[in-house]
Design a protein around this motif. Structure first.
Motif, PDB file in Angstrom:
ATOM      1  N   MET A  10       0.860  -1.263   0.093  1.00  9.60           N
ATOM      2  CA  MET A  10      -0.062   0.176   0.004  1.00  9.60           C
ATOM      3  C   MET A  10       0.854   1.268  -0.219  1.00  9.60           C
ATOM      4  N   ASN A  11       1.928   1.186   0.696  1.00  5.60           N
ATOM      5  CA  ASN A  11       2.584   2.578   0.794  1.00  5.60           C
ATOM      6  C   ASN A  11       3.446   2.666  -0.587  1.00  5.60           C
ATOM      7  N   LYS A  12       3.803   1.701  -1.261  1.00  7.09           N
ATOM      8  CA  LYS A  12       4.352   1.581  -2.425  1.00  7.09           C
ATOM      9  C   LYS A  12       3.640   2.301  -3.420  1.00  7.09           C
ATOM     10  N   THR A  13       2.365   1.769  -3.474  1.00  5.36           N
ATOM     11  CA  THR A  13       1.079   2.261  -4.280  1.00  5.36           C
ATOM     12  C   THR A  13       0.996   3.892  -4.062  1.00  5.36           C
ATOM     13  N   ILE A  14       0.975   4.397  -2.842  1.00  4.55           N
ATOM     14  CA  ILE A  14       0.852   5.565  -2.322  1.00  4.55           C
ATOM     15  C   ILE A  14       2.048   6.572  -3.005  1.00  4.55           C
ATOM     16  N   ARG A  15       3.136   6.072  -2.842  1.00  6.69           N
ATOM     17  CA  ARG A  15       4.227   6.932  -3.480  1.00  6.69           C
ATOM     18  C   ARG A  15       4.310   7.014  -4.828  1.00  6.69           C
ATOM     19  N   THR A  16       3.769   6.019  -5.600  1.00  9.10           N
ATOM     20  CA  THR A  16       3.529   6.125  -7.147  1.00  9.10           C
ATOM     21  C   THR A  16       2.481   6.949  -7.336  1.00  9.10           C
ATOM     22  N   GLU A 176      12.200  -5.729  20.729  1.00 12.47           N
ATOM     23  CA  GLU A 176      12.483  -5.764  19.313  1.00 12.47           C
ATOM     24  C   GLU A 176      11.330  -5.832  18.367  1.00 12.47           C
ATOM     25  N   GLU A 177      10.225  -6.165  18.694  1.00  7.76           N
ATOM     26  CA  GLU A 177       8.983  -6.088  17.943  1.00  7.76           C
ATOM     27  C   GLU A 177       8.495  -4.647  17.993  1.00  7.76           C
ATOM     28  N   LEU A 178       8.511  -4.173  19.081  1.00 11.05           N
ATOM     29  CA  LEU A 178       8.008  -2.732  19.298  1.00 11.05           C
ATOM     30  C   LEU A 178       9.219  -1.744  18.219  1.00 11.05           C
ATOM     31  N   TYR A 179      10.231  -2.118  18.386  1.00 16.03           N
ATOM     32  CA  TYR A 179      11.117  -1.126  17.577  1.00 16.03           C
ATOM     33  C   TYR A 179      10.885  -1.401  15.947  1.00 16.03           C
ATOM     34  N   ARG A 180      10.591  -2.875  15.648  1.00 13.58           N
ATOM     35  CA  ARG A 180      10.382  -3.133  14.312  1.00 13.58           C
ATOM     36  C   ARG A 180       9.058  -2.346  13.996  1.00 13.58           C
ATOM     37  N   VAL A 181       8.021  -2.110  14.843  1.00 12.19           N
ATOM     38  CA  VAL A 181       6.831  -1.516  14.557  1.00 12.19           C
ATOM     39  C   VAL A 181       7.010   0.041  14.166  1.00 12.19           C
ATOM     40  N   SER A 182       8.064   0.571  15.172  1.00  7.21           N
ATOM     41  CA  SER A 182       8.278   2.168  14.903  1.00  7.21           C
ATOM     42  C   SER A 182       9.106   2.523  13.698  1.00  7.21           C
ATOM     43  N   GLN A 183      10.020   1.273  13.177  1.00  6.90           N
ATOM     44  CA  GLN A 183      10.878   1.490  12.113  1.00  6.90           C
ATOM     45  C   GLN A 183       9.903   1.535  10.757  1.00  6.90           C
ATOM     46  N   GLN A 184       8.812   0.452  11.068  1.00  7.94           N
ATOM     47  CA  GLN A 184       7.808   0.398   9.960  1.00  7.94           C
ATOM     48  C   GLN A 184       6.800   1.550   9.437  1.00  7.94           C
ATOM     49  N   VAL A 185       6.732   2.335  10.747  1.00  9.61           N
ATOM     50  CA  VAL A 185       5.731   3.483  10.722  1.00  9.61           C
ATOM     51  C   VAL A 185       6.723   4.771  10.119  1.00  9.61           C
ATOM     52  N   THR A 186       7.986   4.766  10.597  1.00  9.02           N
ATOM     53  CA  THR A 186       8.441   6.031  10.322  1.00  9.02           C
ATOM     54  C   THR A 186       9.730   6.041   9.217  1.00  9.02           C
ATOM     55  N   ARG A 187       9.710   4.712   8.589  1.00 10.49           N
ATOM     56  CA  ARG A 187      10.785   4.663   7.590  1.00 10.49           C
ATOM     57  C   ARG A 187      10.687   5.412   6.478  1.00 10.49           C
ATOM     58  N   TYR A 188       9.533   6.165   6.039  1.00  8.40           N
ATOM     59  CA  TYR A 188       9.158   6.750   5.166  1.00  8.40           C
ATOM     60  C   TYR A 188       9.237   8.221   5.415  1.00  8.40           C
TER      61      TYR A 188
END
Length: 244
Positions: A10-16, A176-188
């Protein structure tokens, strides 16, 4: 009803779509509003990926625009083939109650989708009370031994993040899972420094802990943390967007 297999698609589509809007829409104010609207729809389409149940009135309040303006913007996105508005009706009298908004995948996303295979039916083995009790007992006996303490958190997780979260959660897997969530949300958030991302991630976690201590019942810690972090980023985004 979901239109994507995962949030990354979904994020990829939004960027397009964002790039398409920038190159095809001439008026800068309309461009900004369309991109902002897409961002809002995306951030509220994570439970059923690609599907938002937000009403136009709610969107209008978030964007501080009139209802009519939101209607026009939605129609524009629909004309561009980026979203689909689906009327919801009551079963009792078939009167329309609201619209749901589906983000339409790009052609590449559609082609990448693999249909889920239906599992063949097989006879179920009846679970006896004795077997179930044995399993529960075994899980209880092995549960504590299988968890790594916070000192074994992966080195990729920033130390300030580990230090603060370990005050509340003492196993490496949860942190580690909480950090993974934060990375997923903020990576863009390319305009955020790593320190900014860390700061907003900790701010969201503090909000989670505060709400739990105030009596909030949470079924899924990671999903709730995701929603809180998205909410804080939404608020920051609109504060910056409409700041004079």
């Amino acid at each position: 009803m979901s239109t994507f297999n995962d949030i990354e698609s979904m994020n990829k589509t939004i960027r397009t779509y964002r790039d398409i809007i920038k190159s095809t829409v001439k008026r800068s104010d309309v461009r900004t509003r369309l991109i902002t609207l897409l961002e809002v729809l995306k951030r509220h389409s994570c439970k059923q990926i690609g599907v938002s149940y937000m009403s136009k009135n709610t969107i209008a309040d978030k964007l501080e625009l009139s209802y009519k303006t939101v209607q026009r913007l939605m129609k524009k996105l629909e004309d561009l083939g980026m979203i689909r508005q689906v009327a919801m009706k009551r079963k009792s009298d078939m009167l329309q109650t609201a619209n749901i908004v589906q983000i339409i995948p790009t052609e590449s996303d559609v082609s990448d989708k693999t249909p889920t295979k239906k599992s063949e039916k097989c006879p179920t083995n009846k679970t006896t009370t004795t077997t179930l009790k044995q399993k529960i007992k075994k899980q209880r006996n092995t549960h504590d031994d299988s968890k790594l303490s916070a000192e074994f958190v992966s080195s990729r997780v920033p130390k300030p993040f580990v230090k603060y979260l370990s005050n509340f959660y003492h196993d490496a897997q949860t942190i580690e899972e909480l950090y993974r969530v934060s990375q997923q949300v903020t990576r863009y958030l390319t305009y955020y420094s790593e320190q900014d991302k860390l700061q907003v991630s900790l701010e969201a976690f503090k909000q989670v802990i505060r709400n739990i201590k105030l009596g909030k019942k949470i079924k899924n810690l990671f999903g709730y943390y995701n929603r809180v972090l998205h909410g804080i980023l939404d608020q920051r985004y609109f504060d910056e967007l409409f700041e004079v």
